[in-house]
Enzyme design. Structure first.
Site, PDB file in Angstrom:
ATOM      1  N   PRO A  51      77.248  98.670  40.579  1.00  0.00           N
ATOM      2  CA  PRO A  51      76.262  99.318  41.441  1.00  0.00           C
ATOM      3  C   PRO A  51      75.414 100.359  40.710  1.00  0.00           C
ATOM      4  O   PRO A  51      75.938 101.185  39.970  1.00  0.00           O
ATOM      5  CB  PRO A  51      77.146 100.022  42.480  1.00  0.00           C
ATOM      6  CG  PRO A  51      78.422 100.317  41.743  1.00  0.00           C
ATOM      7  CD  PRO A  51      78.614  99.209  40.752  1.00  0.00           C
ATOM      8  N   THR A  52      74.122 100.284  40.913  1.00  0.00           N
ATOM      9  CA  THR A  52      73.228 101.317  40.373  1.00  0.00           C
ATOM     10  C   THR A  52      72.219 101.688  41.456  1.00  0.00           C
ATOM     11  O   THR A  52      71.455 100.835  41.910  1.00  0.00           O
ATOM     12  CB  THR A  52      72.493 100.843  39.101  1.00  0.00           C
ATOM     13  OG1 THR A  52      71.943  99.546  39.313  1.00  0.00           O
ATOM     14  CG2 THR A  52      73.418 100.807  37.893  1.00  0.00           C
ATOM     15  N   HIS A  55      81.831 106.595  35.690  1.00  0.00           N
ATOM     16  CA  HIS A  55      80.456 106.600  36.189  1.00  0.00           C
ATOM     17  C   HIS A  55      79.448 106.536  35.035  1.00  0.00           C
ATOM     18  O   HIS A  55      78.375 107.119  35.087  1.00  0.00           O
ATOM     19  CB  HIS A  55      80.210 107.852  37.036  1.00  0.00           C
ATOM     20  CG  HIS A  55      79.416 107.617  38.289  1.00  0.00           C
ATOM     21  ND1 HIS A  55      79.980 107.561  39.529  1.00  0.00           N
ATOM     22  CD2 HIS A  55      78.089 107.430  38.494  1.00  0.00           C
ATOM     23  CE1 HIS A  55      79.041 107.372  40.446  1.00  0.00           C
ATOM     24  NE2 HIS A  55      77.873 107.279  39.832  1.00  0.00           N
ATOM     25  N   ARG A  77      78.200 109.871  33.657  1.00  0.00           N
ATOM     26  CA  ARG A  77      77.201 110.605  34.452  1.00  0.00           C
ATOM     27  C   ARG A  77      77.837 111.678  35.327  1.00  0.00           C
ATOM     28  O   ARG A  77      77.144 112.419  36.007  1.00  0.00           O
ATOM     29  CB  ARG A  77      76.427 109.629  35.338  1.00  0.00           C
ATOM     30  CG  ARG A  77      75.584 108.665  34.543  1.00  0.00           C
ATOM     31  CD  ARG A  77      75.132 107.470  35.361  1.00  0.00           C
ATOM     32  NE  ARG A  77      74.030 107.718  36.253  1.00  0.00           N
ATOM     33  CZ  ARG A  77      72.760 107.725  35.907  1.00  0.00           C
ATOM     34  NH1 ARG A  77      72.420 107.540  34.659  1.00  0.00           N
ATOM     35  NH2 ARG A  77      71.806 107.937  36.793  1.00  0.00           N
ATOM     36  N   GLY A  89      79.867 101.567  28.989  1.00  0.00           N
ATOM     37  CA  GLY A  89      79.612 101.285  27.574  1.00  0.00           C
ATOM     38  C   GLY A  89      79.577  99.815  27.199  1.00  0.00           C
ATOM     39  O   GLY A  89      79.491  99.504  26.011  1.00  0.00           O
ATOM     40  N   THR A 148      83.559 104.534  45.698  1.00  0.00           N
ATOM     41  CA  THR A 148      83.424 105.373  44.503  1.00  0.00           C
ATOM     42  C   THR A 148      84.088 106.717  44.747  1.00  0.00           C
ATOM     43  O   THR A 148      83.806 107.390  45.736  1.00  0.00           O
ATOM     44  CB  THR A 148      81.939 105.529  44.138  1.00  0.00           C
ATOM     45  OG1 THR A 148      81.445 104.229  43.841  1.00  0.00           O
ATOM     46  CG2 THR A 148      81.747 106.440  42.931  1.00  0.00           C
ATOM     47  N   GLN A 181      79.259  98.765  47.259  1.00  0.00           N
ATOM     48  CA  GLN A 181      79.809 100.034  46.779  1.00  0.00           C
ATOM     49  C   GLN A 181      79.545 101.106  47.818  1.00  0.00           C
ATOM     50  O   GLN A 181      78.395 101.310  48.228  1.00  0.00           O
ATOM     51  CB  GLN A 181      79.153 100.417  45.439  1.00  0.00           C
ATOM     52  CG  GLN A 181      79.553 101.786  44.915  1.00  0.00           C
ATOM     53  CD  GLN A 181      78.616 102.890  45.372  1.00  0.00           C
ATOM     54  OE1 GLN A 181      77.408 102.655  45.484  1.00  0.00           O
ATOM     55  NE2 GLN A 181      79.153 104.076  45.644  1.00  0.00           N
TER      56      GLN A 181
END
Ligand SMILES: Cc1cc2nc3c(=O)[nH]c(=O)nc-3n(C[C@H](O)[C@H](O)[C@H](O)COP(=O)(O)O)c2cc1C
Length: 380
Positions: free
Chosen positions: A81-82, A278, A281, A311, A158, A130
């Site tokens: 999810p973004t 995350h 972040r 990553g 989350t 999410q």
């Protein structure tokens, strides 16, 4: 449309995306919290792993598929999810969902996405939702019900965002909400005509799933703080139990770094966890996800599905994560850079790059299927 024929790696897609996007938008995607130590460590941990390839194995044909929640995916991978990504390209969430469907992997819609739960469902394909546990309880439980009714297969809660991380690139770039024009950000925008044309054509993207939500304040703040301020910091294991009762399908928590938390998630009845920080972040200084993985997978890997993100930029990273105990990985920025570089074609390109690199790494390691990838491939 960007020329993607010279994109051979995720890093190439990142460079193309960077050229197309205003600095403030690119930095919102690319950046991490505070000194970005964890952001760098997620990558460095993958780079530190050394492989022990097997030779003289017939790898003329290899099977890259993997079972994720009882169904085969083309790779041990799902798009993660973004939120807020329409700021980089209108329709980006839909493009990612379409690319995932075409490729045969699940797609995860973020709560603060710029496409609605129902619009993504219309595309079809495997879809996960999410959940950010926002302050308004009634509202968030309605989100859960909407995802259930729209046929989402998994709910990823989350849990690493009690408050937002301190991402300093955003306020430095004037990336604030509501938008405040300044010489600096106007200059940034006018230098990126391709992006600007897309935004003018597509309209300013909205966080569609928040329609009707009463934000606690409209004060000017950086975009991340605005998001984080709406989180319910009182979220705890008891509320997770309630979500377990509400959600009839696969339930995961995303943002786990410790063995005891993973064990607790299993005890509450979660079907899986995402070992995640995350993407660097949130808590800067948090352990890299690949370092957390082996002990967590060792403790709960036989009880629940252990996924990892953070990553992943190469196909060989998927292999390394599997070898260290993950059932599969989620992409964050890798597919995000793809869609920013070239829309749906760019998202597909990112998946093709990861898929072909994964297959090549399998062959070079002497493994014939995702199931054969084990810890013996890693120098301990
Ligand atoms: C621009 C951006 C927005 C994100 N939005 C969310 C979100 O809304 N919900 C969430 O759980 N994680 C979000 N994440 C975190 C990702 O799901 C994922 O954990 C992280 O990106 C993985 O690291 P990677 O980007 O290095 O692959 C976001 C990440 C980025 C880069």
């Amino acid at each position: 449309m960007a020329d993607l024929s010279h994109a051979f790696s995720i890093e190439d897609l990142r460079r193309i995306a960077k050229k197309r996007l205003p600095q403030a938008v690119f930095d919102f995607f690319d950046g991490g919290a505070e000194d970005e130590v964890t952001l760098r460590e997620n990558r460095a941990a993958f780079e530190r792993v050394r492989l022990l390839p097997k030779v003289l194995v017939n790898v003329a044909k290899v099977d890259t598929t993997a079972r994720l929640f009882g169904e085969d995916a083309a790779l041990p991978l799902a798009i993660g999810p973004t939120g807020g990504i329409g700021a980089g390209r209108p329709g980006a969430d839909l493009a990612l969902a379409r690319a995932a469907k075409a490729f045969g992997i699940p797609y995860t819609l973020a709560t603060p996405a710029t496409a609605s739960i129902e619009a993504i469902a219309e595309i079809g394909g495997r879809r996960w939702f999410q959940l950010y546990v926002v302050r308004d309880r009634e509202f968030r439980e309605k989100l859960v019900a909407r995802a259930r009714d729209a046929g989402y297969e998994a709910l990823l809660v989350t849990v690493d965002l009690a408050v937002s991380g301190k991402r300093e690139r955003d306020p430095r770039n004037g990336f604030v909400t509501p938008y405040r024009p300044s010489w600096r950000n106007s200059h940034d925008i006018w230098r990126k005509p391709a992006w600007l044309m897309d935004i003018l054509r597509g309209g300013l993207p909205q966080m569609e799933n928040f329609a009707g939500y009463k934000f606690s304040s409209t004060a000017v703040t950086d975009i991340v703080t605005a998001d984080g301020r709406e989180m319910d910091a009182s979220l705890d294991w008891d509320y997770l139990k309630r979500l377990r009762e509400l959600w009839p399908r696969k339930l995961l928590i995303k943002g786990v770094a410790r063995v005891d938390d993973a064990e607790r998630a299993a005890a509450v009845g979660c079907d899986g966890i995402v070992v995640s920080n995350h993407g660097g972040r949130q808590l800067d200084g948090a352990i890299s996800t690949l370092e957390s993985l082996p002990s967590i997978a060792g403790a709960v890997g036989n009880k629940m599905t252990v996924l990892l993100d953070g990553g992943v930029r190469r196909g060989v990273d998927i292999l390394k994560a599997r070898a260290l105990g993950a059932r599969g990985v989620l992409t964050g920025r890798a597919t995000l850079f793809g869609v920013m570089a070239g829309g749906e074609a760019g998202a597909r390109k990112a998946l093709e790059i990861l898929g072909s690199e994964y297959e090549r790494a399998m062959k070079l390691c002497g493994v014939r299927s995702s199931a054969e990838i084990g810890p013996d491939l890693i120098v301990s």
